[in-house]
Each structure stands twice: as structure tokens, then as C-alpha cells.
Design a protein around this motif. Structure first.
Motif, PDB file in Angstrom:
ATOM      1  N   UNK A   2       0.842  -1.188   0.000  1.00  0.00           N
ATOM      2  CA  UNK A   2       0.000   0.000   0.000  1.00  0.00           C
ATOM      3  C   UNK A   2       0.881   1.243   0.000  1.00  0.00           C
ATOM      4  N   UNK A   3       0.481   2.236  -0.764  1.00  0.00           N
ATOM      5  CA  UNK A   3       1.177   3.521  -0.803  1.00  0.00           C
ATOM      6  C   UNK A   3       0.158   4.626  -0.545  1.00  0.00           C
ATOM      7  N   UNK A   4       0.668   5.777  -0.175  1.00  0.00           N
ATOM      8  CA  UNK A   4      -0.173   6.958   0.034  1.00  0.00           C
ATOM      9  C   UNK A   4       0.109   7.898  -1.127  1.00  0.00           C
ATOM     10  N   UNK A   5      -0.934   8.312  -1.827  1.00  0.00           N
ATOM     11  CA  UNK A   5      -0.771   9.240  -2.944  1.00  0.00           C
ATOM     12  C   UNK A   5      -1.446  10.556  -2.571  1.00  0.00           C
ATOM     13  N   UNK A   6      -0.665  11.640  -2.674  1.00  0.00           N
ATOM     14  CA  UNK A   6      -1.198  12.970  -2.416  1.00  0.00           C
ATOM     15  C   UNK A   6      -1.454  13.645  -3.756  1.00  0.00           C
ATOM     16  N   UNK A   7      -2.685  14.129  -3.937  1.00  0.00           N
ATOM     17  CA  UNK A   7      -3.054  14.851  -5.157  1.00  0.00           C
ATOM     18  C   UNK A   7      -3.147  16.343  -4.837  1.00  0.00           C
ATOM     19  N   UNK A   8      -2.448  17.138  -5.646  1.00  0.00           N
ATOM     20  CA  UNK A   8      -2.376  18.573  -5.402  1.00  0.00           C
ATOM     21  C   UNK A   8      -3.043  19.313  -6.558  1.00  0.00           C
ATOM     22  N   UNK A   9      -4.048  20.175  -6.258  1.00  0.00           N
ATOM     23  CA  UNK A   9      -4.690  20.942  -7.328  1.00  0.00           C
ATOM     24  C   UNK A   9      -3.773  22.060  -7.833  1.00  0.00           C
ATOM     25  N   UNK A  10      -4.103  22.560  -9.011  1.00  0.00           N
ATOM     26  CA  UNK A  10      -3.286  23.626  -9.610  1.00  0.00           C
ATOM     27  C   UNK A  10      -3.238  24.843  -8.694  1.00  0.00           C
ATOM     28  N   UNK A  11      -4.381  25.235  -8.153  1.00  0.00           N
ATOM     29  CA  UNK A  11      -4.426  26.373  -7.243  1.00  0.00           C
ATOM     30  C   UNK A  11      -4.428  25.848  -5.809  1.00  0.00           C
ATOM     31  N   UNK A  12      -3.247  25.531  -5.301  1.00  0.00           N
ATOM     32  CA  UNK A  12      -3.140  24.917  -3.980  1.00  0.00           C
ATOM     33  C   UNK A  12      -3.311  25.927  -2.844  1.00  0.00           C
ATOM     34  N   UNK A  13      -3.378  27.228  -3.156  1.00  0.00           N
ATOM     35  CA  UNK A  13      -3.626  28.218  -2.105  1.00  0.00           C
ATOM     36  C   UNK A  13      -5.117  28.322  -1.796  1.00  0.00           C
ATOM     37  N   UNK A  47       1.813  12.879  -5.772  1.00  0.00           N
ATOM     38  CA  UNK A  47       3.064  12.446  -5.156  1.00  0.00           C
ATOM     39  C   UNK A  47       2.823  11.133  -4.427  1.00  0.00           C
ATOM     40  N   UNK A  48       3.720  10.189  -4.591  1.00  0.00           N
ATOM     41  CA  UNK A  48       3.605   8.895  -3.930  1.00  0.00           C
ATOM     42  C   UNK A  48       4.521   8.854  -2.723  1.00  0.00           C
ATOM     43  N   UNK A  49       3.970   8.400  -1.584  1.00  0.00           N
ATOM     44  CA  UNK A  49       4.731   8.250  -0.355  1.00  0.00           C
ATOM     45  C   UNK A  49       4.648   6.796   0.088  1.00  0.00           C
ATOM     46  N   UNK A  50       5.763   6.256   0.518  1.00  0.00           N
ATOM     47  CA  UNK A  50       5.815   4.879   0.992  1.00  0.00           C
ATOM     48  C   UNK A  50       5.788   4.888   2.514  1.00  0.00           C
ATOM     49  N   UNK A  51       4.802   4.233   3.121  1.00  0.00           N
ATOM     50  CA  UNK A  51       4.710   4.241   4.590  1.00  0.00           C
ATOM     51  C   UNK A  51       5.935   3.605   5.230  1.00  0.00           C
ATOM     52  N   UNK A  52       6.493   4.271   6.234  1.00  0.00           N
ATOM     53  CA  UNK A  52       7.643   3.762   6.964  1.00  0.00           C
ATOM     54  C   UNK A  52       7.167   3.064   8.233  1.00  0.00           C
ATOM     55  N   UNK A  53       6.258   3.695   8.937  1.00  0.00           N
ATOM     56  CA  UNK A  53       5.708   3.112  10.160  1.00  0.00           C
ATOM     57  C   UNK A  53       4.623   2.134   9.750  1.00  0.00           C
ATOM     58  N   UNK A  54       4.902   0.865   9.840  1.00  0.00           N
ATOM     59  CA  UNK A  54       4.006  -0.118   9.259  1.00  0.00           C
ATOM     60  C   UNK A  54       3.038  -0.764  10.253  1.00  0.00           C
ATOM     61  N   UNK A  55       2.636  -0.058  11.298  1.00  0.00           N
ATOM     62  CA  UNK A  55       1.606  -0.563  12.209  1.00  0.00           C
ATOM     63  C   UNK A  55       0.269   0.041  11.788  1.00  0.00           C
ATOM     64  N   UNK A  56      -0.702  -0.820  11.490  1.00  0.00           N
ATOM     65  CA  UNK A  56      -2.040  -0.363  11.117  1.00  0.00           C
ATOM     66  C   UNK A  56      -2.984  -0.794  12.229  1.00  0.00           C
ATOM     67  N   UNK A  57      -3.683   0.158  12.804  1.00  0.00           N
ATOM     68  CA  UNK A  57      -4.591  -0.128  13.910  1.00  0.00           C
ATOM     69  C   UNK A  57      -5.998   0.250  13.477  1.00  0.00           C
TER      70      UNK A  57
END
Length: 134
Positions: A2-13, A47-57
Motif C-alpha cells: 500500500x502507498x499513500x498518494x497525495x493529489x495537489x490541485x493547480x491552485x493549492x492556495x 506524489x507517492x509516499x511509501x509508509x515507513x511506520x508499518x503498524x495499522x490499527x
């Protein structure tokens, strides 16, 4: 994995970014690129982020019924089972007993910010555990 994907809009403000958890092999889905709360806002980048802390509760509601077709059963209403797993979901553990919301949150706070191995040591030492089959 599993990965975390962050989606950023063009107008991020003006508009907030959003996060989606998905399987690494799934790639980018078109449904993920549209903002879930701002209609018509599309993501410009992801942007794709790979989880480092692998404890899922997880909390699993224990509300149930003796009858299969009874969707409104009140048995164990307000009680929860606690599930601990790694991000790959190859190892899963369930609590031995049911807890109220407050008790469950207290237990989860003891496991907060721990790696799966460290959380599992605490889990076993406190006797919350009950091994589940995959």
C-alpha cells in the motif's frame, strides 16, 4: 504494498490537496484526480509516499445479531474489537475482548507512532492479542 498518494490541485492556495491509500501496482485512477469535496477541481500533480511506520490499527464494531438477516441487532452495541496489522496485511491480530470506544482509544494511544514490530511487542505484553487467520 500500500502507498499513500497525495493529489495537489493547480491552485493549492485556494483548494486543499487530498490523500488516497491504494496498492502500488494500481497506478493512478482517474476518479482519484477529482477533489472529493470541491466539485470541478482536478489534481495537477500526484506524489507517492511509501509508509515507513508499518503498524495499522483499526477499530471493528462488534454490534451483531444471532440471525443472519437481522441488520439492526443490538448485541454488543457500543463495543469494539481492535485489529493490529502490518501495512502489507500479511500479519493480523485481533483483541481478545471487546472494548468501549474510550477503552479502545486508550489502547490505541499506547500503540501510537510505533513500528509494527514495536507495536506487536506492546500488544503481546499487554495481552490484547488474539491471532487471526489471513
Amino acid at each position: 504494498m500500500k502507498v499513500i498518494v497525495q493529489y495537489v490541485p493547480e491552485d493549492s492556495t485556494t483548494y486543499k490537496s487530498w490523500f488516497v491509500i491504494k496498492d502500488e501496482l494500481d497506478g493512478k485512477f482517474s476518479k482519484d484526480t477529482s477533489s472529493p469535496w470541491d466539485m470541478g477541481v482536478e489534481a495537477q500533480t500526484g506524489y507517492t509516499y511509501y509508509p515507513v511506520d508499518n503498524a495499522v490499527i483499526s477499530l471493528y464494531p462488534a454490534k451483531s445479531s444471532d440471525k443472519k438477516d437481522d441488520l439492526n441487532g443490538d448485541r454488543y452495541k457500543g463495543k469494539y474489537l481492535i485489529l493490529l496489522s502490518n501495512t502489507a496485511d500479511t500479519e493480523r491480530f485481533s483483541s481478545y475482548k471487546m472494548y468501549t470506544w474510550e477503552e479502545a482509544i486508550n489502547i490505541i494511544s499506547q500503540l501510537k507512532d510505533l513500528s509494527f514490530k514495536a507495536a506487536l511487542r506492546v500488544w503481546k505484553s499487554k495481552k490484547f492479542k488474539n491471532t487471526m487467520r489471513n
